[in-house]
Design a protein around this motif. Structure first.
Motif, short mmCIF file in Angstrom:
data_model
loop_
_atom_site.label_atom_id
_atom_site.label_comp_id
_atom_site.label_asym_id
_atom_site.label_seq_id
_atom_site.Cartn_x
_atom_site.Cartn_y
_atom_site.Cartn_z
N ASP A 123 5.87 1.60 2.04
CA ASP A 123 4.44 1.31 1.95
C ASP A 123 3.65 2.14 2.97
O ASP A 123 2.58 1.75 3.41
CB ASP A 123 4.20 -0.19 2.19
N ARG A 124 4.18 3.29 3.33
CA ARG A 124 3.59 4.10 4.40
C ARG A 124 2.14 4.48 4.13
O ARG A 124 1.30 4.42 5.03
CB ARG A 124 4.43 5.35 4.64
N GLU A 125 1.81 4.87 2.91
CA GLU A 125 0.44 5.31 2.63
C GLU A 125 -0.56 4.19 2.91
O GLU A 125 -1.56 4.40 3.59
CB GLU A 125 0.33 5.77 1.17
N ARG A 126 -0.29 3.00 2.43
CA ARG A 126 -1.19 1.86 2.66
C ARG A 126 -1.24 1.50 4.14
O ARG A 126 -2.30 1.22 4.69
CB ARG A 126 -0.75 0.67 1.83
N LEU A 127 -0.09 1.51 4.79
CA LEU A 127 -0.04 1.18 6.22
C LEU A 127 -0.83 2.19 7.03
O LEU A 127 -1.57 1.82 7.95
CB LEU A 127 1.41 1.10 6.70
N ASP A 128 -0.68 3.48 6.70
CA ASP A 128 -1.42 4.51 7.41
C ASP A 128 -2.93 4.36 7.22
O ASP A 128 -3.71 4.60 8.14
CB ASP A 128 -0.96 5.91 6.99
N GLU A 129 -3.34 3.95 6.02
CA GLU A 129 -4.77 3.70 5.79
C GLU A 129 -5.26 2.57 6.69
O GLU A 129 -6.34 2.66 7.27
CB GLU A 129 -5.01 3.36 4.32
N SER A 130 -4.48 1.50 6.79
CA SER A 130 -4.85 0.36 7.63
C SER A 130 -4.92 0.77 9.10
O SER A 130 -5.87 0.43 9.80
CB SER A 130 -3.86 -0.79 7.46
N VAL A 131 -3.91 1.49 9.56
CA VAL A 131 -3.88 1.93 10.96
C VAL A 131 -5.04 2.88 11.23
O VAL A 131 -5.74 2.74 12.24
CB VAL A 131 -2.52 2.58 11.31
N SER A 132 -5.28 3.81 10.33
CA SER A 132 -6.39 4.77 10.50
C SER A 132 -7.72 4.04 10.63
O SER A 132 -8.56 4.42 11.45
CB SER A 132 -6.44 5.75 9.34
#
Length: 168
Positions: free
Chosen positions: A85-94
């Motif tokens: 789920d890296r893409e979604r997690l990176d969006e949240s972190v960003s």
């Protein structure tokens, strides 16, 4: 952010793990190490790295480093969950980072710590957000001497307040 110790640059914590009472904490620490290994070896699959850690590292001494006893289920869940789920997690972190700190500017280990913390906040409602924050700040402390644990605290706190405000 630049890593503040040679250990961080090598994807190893500054100090060894503790005993069996910290199995979940050790699982989180080992998950960051496994995620780092995947970053360094993009051709390796997450399942292979999880298997290597579970069968050959967790609870063992390797090259003078002790890998504490760890909860293998939580460990695998974090590693496979972050990679899946890296893409979604990176969006949240960003979204939780300050404008002057885009995700690409973060040191790899710090980014992985934030991704793993975000994973727990998004996908593990059984784990209280305050526990997630405390655990990943401790992981950041294991790898970094400088301001990185404070940054991890701020970003994960912002994420928790956004994603799970009812649990704080």
């Amino acid at each position: 952010m630049a890593a503040s110790s040679a250990s961080a640059a090598e994807g190893r914590p500054r100090s060894g793990g503790s005993g069996g009472s910290r199995r979940r904490s050790n699982a989180r620490l080992a998950a960051i190490q496994a995620l780092y290994q995947l970053e360094l070896n993009p051709g390796r699959g997450a399942d292979a790295v999880v298997g290597e850690f579970v069968h050959h590292r967790l609870g063992r001494d390797i090259d003078g480093e002790h890998y504490g006893e760890a909860d293998p289920t939580l460990f695998a869940d974090i590693v496979l969950g972050v990679t899946g789920d890296r893409e979604r997690l990176d969006e949240s972190v960003s979204a939780a980072l300050a404008e002057e700190w885009p995700l690409a500017r973060l040191e790899t280990l710090l980014r992985l710590i934030l991704e793993a913390g975000a994973y727990e906040l998004v996908h593990r409602p059984d784990i209280p957000p305050r526990v997630t924050l405390s655990e990943y700040i401790a992981v950041a402390d294991a790898f970094f001497d400088g301001k990185e644990p404070g940054l991890a605290n701020g970003v994960l706190d912002r994420l928790a307040r956004t994603l799970r405000p009812e649990d704080l």
